[in-house]
Design an enzyme around this catalytic site. Structure first.
Site: not given
Length: 654
Positions: A347, A551, A555
């Site tokens: 990400d 995080d 996600d």
């Protein structure tokens, strides 16, 4: 710091008991190994075996008595485990095979060989037990750092309370050298905090007013006043303990396979031993004593001790080593899967980047004062908790601007926010509004604004518009700064032959700019959480095993879909940490490549161990059936190979 907090003066600090100090790095300690109960039993068995052998020349009865004691001390633990498996699971295991072989050797007069078998078998078992204890201590040593009490300040008075009694907003005093009892923000004081127990960082981190601190870390040389931000059950420390408990119950697929094989293999060995004990006197005209002797040798050398010990010591050593570097695995299964990684998908925000956007460009339109426009923008954005809004407010504070009151503030879903300042209505939001404005006449040169937007987005920046009614009053460009180690982390993964992908909800232009700086192989932009899941699934189908690094709450679905989900421990959301299979406690993404390399190394060692174990077993079995080998040689060869595979796994602890 809230105005209602009452802080005692510095001179009022009283010293408590001797501070616990920071946890020390764990090294090999022979005394720790000798304190292991199984190791003491094994060594005791060996010493009595030597004594029995020494007195055998002048007192046969005393020698046998000592051998019986040696058998009992060395074999009791393993015999108990074998009987429990037989009763509870109605299955045979390697423990019963070894005890049966030792007793069989004793029945034909080979007391010393049987005692040697018990001794070496107990020694190898003690080594494996020590390995597991050592590894679990490296993973969960921070449990011992769980503080029991805290010093809470109430109306200027200091009271010692249990940490379960702490509430969000409480003010705590942490003296020099004491454990920090809760997650919180420093209100006053400066000190270096040792966070090695949680993040693996070797050096203390300087903390002062406004900095975040974590439960279970050790305060340095100065007193700290801390405002509690998380309840005791929701601290980073508490989440780590939960992960450790999960890690102790997870078993890798290879170990499950070996356990199933052990049960079948043990039956085959027992059956073959019975055939070797009964058939040769009738078919090959062997004597009963020779037949029984060879059957006992077969029972010893064919047992799968080394094969059973090939996996877990190596796995636990690798997990232990990772834990010391601030990387927590929730079980050996995830270490095994990580070794097969073909793609690492990141990400972008908060992972490859710091996750804290900053204003890089502030452009005021013709007829607008830049400072006045920034003040208005920050006043309106102060009503929002969006990261971009907070960045604009921080910029105004850095410029020393005083924010004004806002009326009729309203969030514009999917676009931005609006509000009235000094009777004038303003809107701030995404720059895609310009695409709609291009179809109607406006009072500014729209082409110039669109050209500026293209330039800023080409630099990887996110662009917001400031609207005065229907007129563009200004433009704000913001950018999330790259993590210092992002480029190196990507390069190291690529050197391992791993493809690196970036998944982000940002616009394509921003994603391309960040991708160019980091050197990632694949870029996927404009993604919703469900889009990230689809891309992770596609990557798994195309390349194989995928590690997803994230995080945030958005996600979590992708982390669950990947072969291995890797969460960021320091700033990661609770949902991401719950779902992640591996947690990077220090948020240092550069460690991902070395962790994959360690996982691959552990798998190579497991394969080495298994090939070596099978080779030794096959060689000894064939030699015994064709030519016959002495029982002591069979004992040393078989149990020696078990000790060697355990020591080979322990190499990863270095």
């Amino acid at each position: 710091m809230q105005a209602t907090k009452h802080l005692p003066r510095e001179g009022a600090l009283s010293r408590g008991a001797k501070p616990p100090g920071a946890p020390q790095p764990r090294r090999f300690d022979p005394r720790a190994m000798l304190s292991n109960t199984e190791m003491q039993a094994a060594l005791g068995s060996g010493l009595i075996m030597l004594l029995a052998w020494a007195v055998g020349g002048w007192s046969q009865i005393l020698s046998i008595v000592l051998y019986v004691i040696s058998y009992t001390i060395g074999g009791w633990i393993k015999a108990k485990e074998g009987v429990e498996t037989l009763i509870k699971e109605r299955d045979l295991d390697v423990n019963l095979l070894m005890i049966a072989a030792a007793l069989g050797a004793a029945t034909i007069g080979y007391w010393n060989e049987g005692a040697m078998l018990i001794f070496i078998f107990a020694l190898s078992g003690a080594l494996e037990s020590y390995t597991m204890e050592r590894s679990k201590k490296d993973i969960s040593s921070l449990m011992a750092l769980k503080p029991a009490t805290a010093v809470r300040i109430e109306q200027g008075a200091m009271n010692e309370v249990d940490i379960e009694q702490l509430s969000i907003g409480d003010l705590l005093l942490v003296r020099p050298g004491e454990l920090i009892p809760a997650d919180g923000l420093v209100c006053r004081g400066e000190s270096a905090v040792d966070q090695s127990s949680i993040t693996g960082e070797s050096l203390p981190v300087e903390k002062s007013s406004g900095h975040e601190v974590f439960a279970g870390t050790v305060n340095g040389e100065g007193p700290l006043y801390i405002e509690v931000t998380k309840a005791a059950g929701n601290t980073l420390f508490a989440r780590i303990i939960k992960m450790v408990e999960e890690a102790e119950t997870e078993v890798p697929d290879s170990q499950r396979f070996i356990k199933r094989l052990e049960a079948v293999y043990a039956r085959v060995v027992v059956g073959t031993t019975l055939v070797l004990m009964l058939a040769p006197p009738f078919l090959l005209d062997w004597s009963w004593s020779d037949t029984f002797y060879k059957a006992m040798v077969f029972l010893v050398v064919a047992s799968p001790c080394a094969l059973v010990s090939s996996i877990m010591p190596a796995m636990l050593s690798a997990i232990s080593k990772s834990a010391r570097k601030g990387i927590l695995f929730k079980g050996g299964l995830h270490l095994e899967n990580m070794a097969r990684t073909a793609v690492v998908a990141f990400d972008k925000t908060g992972t490859l980047t710091e996750g804290v956007p900053q204003v890089t460009d502030f452009i005021a339109g013709e007829g607008y004062d830049e400072r006045e426009l920034l003040m208005v923008s920050a006043s309106i954005e102060n009503m929002s908790r969006h990261p971009l809004a907070e960045a604009i407010v921080r910029k105004a504070e850095e410029e020393g601007l005083e924010l004004r009151g806002v009326q009729d503030s309203k969030s514009l879903t999917g676009w931005g926010i609006e509000g009235t300042v000094d009777g004038k209505s303003w809107r701030i939001g995404k720059s895609n509004l310009m695409d709609e404005l291009s179809s109607s006449p406006v009072s500014v040169d729209l082409e110039q604004w669109m050209s500026t937007r293209r330039r800023l987005e080409g630099e990887g920046k996110t662009v917001s518009l400031i609207m005065d009614g229907e007129q563009i009053a200004g433009m704000i460009a913001l950018q999330d700064s790259l993590r210092p180690q992002a480029e190196a982390a990507v390069r190291k993964l690529q050197q391992l032959g791993i493809k690196v992908a970036m998944l982000t909800g940002d616009r394509s232009a921003t994603a391309e700019a960040i991708g160019a700086k980091t050197g990632v192989d694949l870029i996927f932009a404009d993604l919703l959480p469900e889009d990230k899941v689809a891309h992770v699934q596609a990557l798994r189908e195309q390349y194989g095993h995928v590690v997803m690094v994230g995080d945030g709450v958005n996600d979590a679905p992708a982390l669950a879909t990947a072969t291995v989900g890797l969460g960021m421990g320091m700033k990661g959301s609770g949902a991401a940490l719950e779902i992640a299979d591996v947690v990077l406690m220090n948020d240092n993404i550069e460690e991902i490549a070395s962790t994959i390399a360690l996982a691959r190394r552990s798998q190579r060692i497991v394969k080495q161990n298994m090939i070596f174990a099978v080779t030794v077993i096959a060689t000894l079995v064939i030699s015994n059936l064709i030519q016959g080998i002495a029982l002591p040689l069979g004992v040393v060869g078989h149990e020696g190979s078990t000790i060697l595979v355990i020591l080979n796994g322990l190499r990863l602890l270095r």
